[in-house]
Design an enzyme around this catalytic site. Structure first.
Site, PDB file in Angstrom:
ATOM      1  N   THR A 129       9.776  66.927  78.327  1.00 23.33           N
ATOM      2  CA  THR A 129       9.805  67.551  76.999  1.00 23.33           C
ATOM      3  C   THR A 129       9.676  69.071  77.099  1.00 23.33           C
ATOM      4  OG1 THR A 129       7.406  67.299  76.766  1.00 23.33           O
ATOM      5  CG2 THR A 129       8.773  65.508  75.906  1.00 23.33           C
ATOM      6  N   GLY A 155       7.403  54.446  75.649  1.00 20.66           N
ATOM      7  CA  GLY A 155       7.010  55.311  74.537  1.00 20.66           C
ATOM      8  C   GLY A 155       7.778  55.005  73.273  1.00 20.66           C
ATOM      9  N   ASP A 156       7.317  55.597  72.177  1.00 17.01           N
ATOM     10  CA  ASP A 156       7.971  55.474  70.874  1.00 17.01           C
ATOM     11  C   ASP A 156       8.059  54.033  70.379  1.00 17.01           C
ATOM     12  OD1 ASP A 156       8.368  58.243  70.991  1.00 17.01           O
ATOM     13  OD2 ASP A 156      10.236  57.983  72.086  1.00 17.01           O
ATOM     14  N   LYS A 204       3.433  53.283  67.922  1.00 19.79           N
ATOM     15  CA  LYS A 204       1.967  53.345  68.011  1.00 19.79           C
ATOM     16  C   LYS A 204       1.374  54.046  66.794  1.00 19.79           C
ATOM     17  CE  LYS A 204       2.538  55.605  71.898  1.00 19.79           C
ATOM     18  NZ  LYS A 204       3.972  55.450  72.160  1.00 19.79           N
ATOM     19  N   GLY A 261       5.086  62.224  70.064  1.00 20.14           N
ATOM     20  CA  GLY A 261       5.522  62.391  68.676  1.00 20.14           C
ATOM     21  C   GLY A 261       5.333  61.072  67.967  1.00 20.14           C
ATOM     22  N   HIS A 262       4.434  61.050  66.998  1.00 17.29           N
ATOM     23  CA  HIS A 262       4.125  59.810  66.291  1.00 17.29           C
ATOM     24  C   HIS A 262       4.465  59.991  64.824  1.00 17.29           C
ATOM     25  CE1 HIS A 262       0.881  59.622  69.631  1.00 17.29           C
ATOM     26  NE2 HIS A 262       2.046  59.229  70.078  1.00 17.29           N
ATOM     27  N   ARG A 317      15.854  64.629  70.736  1.00 17.77           N
ATOM     28  CA  ARG A 317      16.873  64.024  71.596  1.00 17.77           C
ATOM     29  C   ARG A 317      17.156  62.587  71.162  1.00 17.77           C
ATOM     30  NH1 ARG A 317      14.380  64.819  77.502  1.00 17.77           N
ATOM     31  NH2 ARG A 317      12.468  64.426  76.336  1.00 17.77           N
ATOM     32  N   LYS A 337       9.707  46.955  64.752  1.00 19.99           N
ATOM     33  CA  LYS A 337      11.124  47.226  64.535  1.00 19.99           C
ATOM     34  C   LYS A 337      12.092  46.047  64.717  1.00 19.99           C
ATOM     35  CE  LYS A 337      12.241  51.633  64.985  1.00 19.99           C
ATOM     36  NZ  LYS A 337      12.418  53.051  65.390  1.00 19.99           N
ATOM     37  N   ASN A 394       3.603  66.491  74.010  1.00 14.66           N
ATOM     38  CA  ASN A 394       4.836  65.782  74.373  1.00 14.66           C
ATOM     39  C   ASN A 394       5.014  64.550  73.480  1.00 14.66           C
ATOM     40  OD1 ASN A 394       2.544  64.658  75.561  1.00 14.66           O
ATOM     41  ND2 ASN A 394       3.517  64.139  77.494  1.00 14.66           N
ATOM     42  N   SER A 407       5.605  44.284  62.701  1.00 10.66           N
ATOM     43  CA  SER A 407       5.898  45.404  61.810  1.00 10.66           C
ATOM     44  C   SER A 407       7.362  45.284  61.396  1.00 10.66           C
ATOM     45  CB  SER A 407       5.654  46.717  62.561  1.00 10.66           C
ATOM     46  OG  SER A 407       6.137  47.797  61.808  1.00 10.66           O
TER      47      SER A 407
HETATM   48  P1  GDP Z   1       5.159  56.270  68.705  1.00 11.51           P
HETATM   49  O1  GDP Z   1       5.431  57.468  69.527  1.00 11.51           O
HETATM   50  O2  GDP Z   1       4.877  55.044  69.494  1.00 11.51           O
HETATM   51  O3  GDP Z   1       4.102  56.522  67.647  1.00 11.51           O
HETATM   52  O4  GDP Z   1       6.493  55.957  67.929  1.00 11.51           O
HETATM   53  P2  GDP Z   1       7.425  57.022  67.161  1.00 11.51           P
HETATM   54  O5  GDP Z   1       6.760  57.379  65.897  1.00 11.51           O
HETATM   55  O6  GDP Z   1       7.837  58.108  68.076  1.00 11.51           O
HETATM   56  O7  GDP Z   1       8.730  56.141  66.942  1.00 11.51           O
HETATM   57  C1  GDP Z   1       8.707  54.987  66.183  1.00 11.51           C
HETATM   58  C2  GDP Z   1       9.654  55.172  64.999  1.00 11.51           C
HETATM   59  O8  GDP Z   1       9.899  53.931  64.393  1.00 11.51           O
HETATM   60  C3  GDP Z   1       9.079  56.044  63.895  1.00 11.51           C
HETATM   61  O9  GDP Z   1      10.140  56.753  63.298  1.00 11.51           O
HETATM   62  C4  GDP Z   1       8.472  55.057  62.910  1.00 11.51           C
HETATM   63  O10 GDP Z   1       8.473  55.539  61.584  1.00 11.51           O
HETATM   64  C5  GDP Z   1       9.430  53.892  63.059  1.00 11.51           C
HETATM   65  N1  GDP Z   1       8.844  52.567  62.889  1.00 11.51           N
HETATM   66  C6  GDP Z   1       7.616  52.117  63.258  1.00 11.51           C
HETATM   67  N2  GDP Z   1       7.516  50.785  63.010  1.00 11.51           N
HETATM   68  C7  GDP Z   1       8.702  50.404  62.479  1.00 11.51           C
HETATM   69  C8  GDP Z   1       9.236  49.139  62.061  1.00 11.51           C
HETATM   70  O11 GDP Z   1       8.596  48.099  62.137  1.00 11.51           O
HETATM   71  N3  GDP Z   1      10.512  49.134  61.593  1.00 11.51           N
HETATM   72  C9  GDP Z   1      11.260  50.267  61.526  1.00 11.51           C
HETATM   73  N4  GDP Z   1      12.509  50.165  61.058  1.00 11.51           N
HETATM   74  N5  GDP Z   1      10.796  51.469  61.914  1.00 11.51           N
HETATM   75  C10 GDP Z   1       9.542  51.523  62.413  1.00 11.51           C
HETATM   76  P1  IMO Z   2       5.100  59.054  72.463  1.00 14.20           P
HETATM   77  O1  IMO Z   2       3.588  59.206  72.454  1.00 14.20           O
HETATM   78  C1  IMO Z   2       8.796  58.907  74.768  1.00 14.20           C
HETATM   79  C2  IMO Z   2       8.905  61.254  78.468  1.00 14.20           C
HETATM   80  C3  IMO Z   2       9.857  62.427  78.514  1.00 14.20           C
HETATM   81  C4  IMO Z   2      10.212  62.410  79.993  1.00 14.20           C
HETATM   82  C5  IMO Z   2       8.906  62.037  80.651  1.00 14.20           C
HETATM   83  C6  IMO Z   2       8.085  63.205  81.173  1.00 14.20           C
HETATM   84  O2  IMO Z   2       5.774  59.610  71.269  1.00 14.20           O
HETATM   85  O3  IMO Z   2       5.459  57.647  72.797  1.00 14.20           O
HETATM   86  P2  IMO Z   2       6.665  65.107  79.961  1.00 14.20           P
HETATM   87  O4  IMO Z   2       7.069  66.178  79.027  1.00 14.20           O
HETATM   88  O5  IMO Z   2       5.614  64.191  79.426  1.00 14.20           O
HETATM   89  O6  IMO Z   2       6.305  65.607  81.326  1.00 14.20           O
HETATM   90  O7  IMO Z   2       8.009  64.214  80.163  1.00 14.20           O
HETATM   91  O8  IMO Z   2       8.142  61.361  79.657  1.00 14.20           O
HETATM   92  N1  IMO Z   2       7.953  61.271  77.337  1.00 14.20           N
HETATM   93  C7  IMO Z   2       8.050  60.473  76.266  1.00 14.20           C
HETATM   94  N2  IMO Z   2       9.010  59.574  75.907  1.00 14.20           N
HETATM   95  N3  IMO Z   2       7.720  59.069  73.978  1.00 14.20           N
HETATM   96  C8  IMO Z   2       6.728  59.935  74.339  1.00 14.20           C
HETATM   97  O9  IMO Z   2       5.550  60.018  73.674  1.00 14.20           O
HETATM   98  C9  IMO Z   2       6.893  60.721  75.498  1.00 14.20           C
HETATM   99  N4  IMO Z   2       6.155  61.672  76.108  1.00 14.20           N
HETATM  100  C10 IMO Z   2       6.809  61.989  77.237  1.00 14.20           C
HETATM  101  O10 IMO Z   2      10.975  62.213  77.693  1.00 14.20           O
HETATM  102  O11 IMO Z   2      11.125  61.381  80.253  1.00 14.20           O
HETATM  103 MG    MG Z   3       6.904  58.905  69.799  1.00 13.13          MG
END
Ligand code: GDP
Ligand code: IMO
Ligand code: MG
Length: 443
Positions: A130, A12-13, A16, A40-41, A303, A331, A38, A413
């Site tokens: 979460t 995750g994270d 996307k 967060g984008h 977190r 990143k 759960n 990116s």
């Molecule tokens: P997602 O859950 O996959 O949509 O990712 P998140 O948004 O939770 O986490 C990605 C984080 O990295 C966010 O704070 C974005 O703003 C940031 N981000 C995305 N692409 C880049 C990148 O290429 N470089 C940097 N430095 N930050 C990025």
């Molecule tokens: P995005 O879409 C990162 C993790 C939680 C926990 C496990 C189960 O932003 O990538 P849940 O509440 O889903 O039952 O928790 O999954 N988790 C994530 N970790 N990014 C997420 O979403 C997540 N959604 C759930 O931290 O380990």
């Molecule tokens: Mg996320």
């Protein structure tokens, strides 16, 4: 590639949200297929930060229809908090922009309550969820007890389902000393949501079919990541839905052949939130440096994310289970100036090399990662507009990753903003005119 599936290849994270937002102008529909709030984008547009949880990351582009599939679990309260936040920022989040499947399950007040109990009961073995009620809502779905969004259309059905659930859960709630559930109060709350949610509700499978028949292009959006998938992730340290490619068909009611390509979003290092094994984790100063440079704090729970080196064994596995055609590497800018960069190329378990990624946590916790050190790049990547303006050492690093994960990188990116993106040669390059995106960003 008419319809494209975008999903995460790690825990995750991966970024996307940024990539979905960037690619959205090439699609008429963005359709999310699993998970709930759960997720967060974080999306940045001209210095403004927007965080999405439940609503697809295509919402910032007027004219795009955002679809929430039957594979999601929806907290009505979270949904309307998000629509209100978007509206306050001038983004139209009305039923004309968002369609919610009648088959999506609702998160009910008992779900977060029972989740806390189950996490506490696990003690040391907790998942680190979460605590949004996601897991228990999917449990009720599988137990055939769930309340679906479509049930809001008939208040007598809603009343009966709530009564049945309260009767089923009451003994458990009593045993754990939780407050008694008040069926009538819950009914009144959800009857209130029924009126508000009603205009958003659709038969999403039919809607997508109609749109695709008329030539509209669909971007299928995954939340979480492949290693958090209920079946293919590091079970039990996973989420409770199908975040891998197969989930797109069941989570939206579309046939698998409607998916023409799969783009895997992959971070240039690895992060994980919550518990569970993480072979390349850096529980040290380097990990904390990456975390603070990459702003690795959960967009949902705040977190600190655990950070570690790129794990090619895990990403190669994710590319296989999802049939990833191309990677968007995010990143790498965070790693600039860190010196040589270790990349995990294999695992040893009990002294022997493993052929592929073991999803079993009891194996994964004992694997010994093998690293190859790749030369780093001191230069910032932020201003690169074309592959030719990227540092050679960085391009070499990308080529090594491609070999290790057996998948080509199509997009790099280099920062949070839309324009901070470089397209390598592939069919995806034609989707977005980056010069236009950058010109719009400087207006
Ligand atoms: P997602 O859950 O996959 O949509 O990712 P998140 O948004 O939770 O986490 C990605 C984080 O990295 C966010 O704070 C974005 O703003 C940031 N981000 C995305 N692409 C880049 C990148 O290429 N470089 C940097 N430095 N930050 C990025
Ligand atoms: P995005 O879409 C990162 C993790 C939680 C926990 C496990 C189960 O932003 O990538 P849940 O509440 O889903 O039952 O928790 O999954 N988790 C994530 N970790 N990014 C997420 O979403 C997540 N959604 C759930 O931290 O380990
Ligand atoms: Mg996320």
């Amino acid at each position: 590639m008419a319809n494209l599936l975008v999903l995460g290849t790690q825990w995750g994270d991966e970024g996307k949200g940024k990539i979905v937002d960037l690619l959205t102008p090439a699609f008429e529909v963005v359709a999310r297929y699993q998970g709930g709030h759960n997720a967060g984008h974080t999306v940045w547009v001209r210095g403004r930060k927007i965080v999405l949880h439940l609503i697809p990351s295509g919402i910032l582009h007027p004219g795009t229809l955002c679809v929430i599939g039957n594979g999601l679990v929806i907290s009505p309260a979270a949904f309307f908090t998000e629509t209100a936040d978007l509206e306050a920022q001038g983004v139209d989040a009305s039923p004309g922009r968002i369609a919610v499947s009648r088959g999506a399950h609702l998160i009910m007040p008992w779900h977060p309550l029972s989740e806390r109990v189950s996490e506490d009961r696990r003690g040391e073995k907790k998942i680190g969820t979460t605590c949004r009620g996601i897991g228990p809502a999917y449990e009720d779905k599988a137990a055939r007890l769930g309340v679906r969004a479509g049930d809001l259309a008939d208040l007598s059905v809603l009343r009966e389902k709530i009564a049945d659930n309260v009767a089923a859960k009451d003994p458990v709630f009593r045993a754990f000393g939780l407050p008694a559930l008040d069926a009538e109060a819950i009914f009144r709350e959800y009857a209130g949501w029924a009126e508000k949610l009603g205009p958003y509700l659709r038969d999403v499978s039919e809607l997508l079919d109609e749109r695709m028949k008329r030539g509209d292009r669909v971007l299928f959006e995954g939340a979480q990541g492949a290693l958090l998938d209920l079946d293919h992730g590091t079970y039990p340290f996973v989420t409770s839905s199908s975040s891998t490619a197969g989930g797109a068909a069941t989570g939206l009611g579309v046939g698998p052949r409607t998916i023409h390509g799969v783009l895997g979003i992959t971070k240039a290092y690895t992060t994980r939130v919550g518990c569970g094994p993480f072979p390349t984790e850096l529980d040290n100063e380097t990990g904390r440096t990456i975390g603070s440079r990459g702003d690795e704090f959960g967009a949902t729970t705040g977190r600190a994310r655990r950070c570690g080196w790129f794990d090619a064994v895990a990403v190669r596995y994710a590319c296989r289970v999802n049939g990833v055609d191309r990677i968007a590497l995010t990143k790498p800018d965070v790693l600039a100036g860190l010196g040589d960069i270790p990349v995990c190329t294999g695992y040893r378990y009990k002294g022997r090399p493993l052929k592929s990624f073991p999803a079993e946590p009891w194996i994964l916790k004992d694997v010994v990662p093998e690293y190859r050190k790749l030369p780093g790049w001191p230069e910032s990547l932020h201003r690169a507009a074309e592959p030719a303006s990227l540092p050679k050492t960085f391009v070499d690093y990308v080529r090594v990753l491609e070999d290790l994960v057996e998948t080509k990188v199509a997009i790099v990116s280099t920062g949070v903003e839309r324009g901070e993106t470089v397209f390598f040669e592939s069919e995806l390059r034609g989707l977005v005119d980056l010069a236009k995106v950058r010109a719009a960003a400087s207006v």
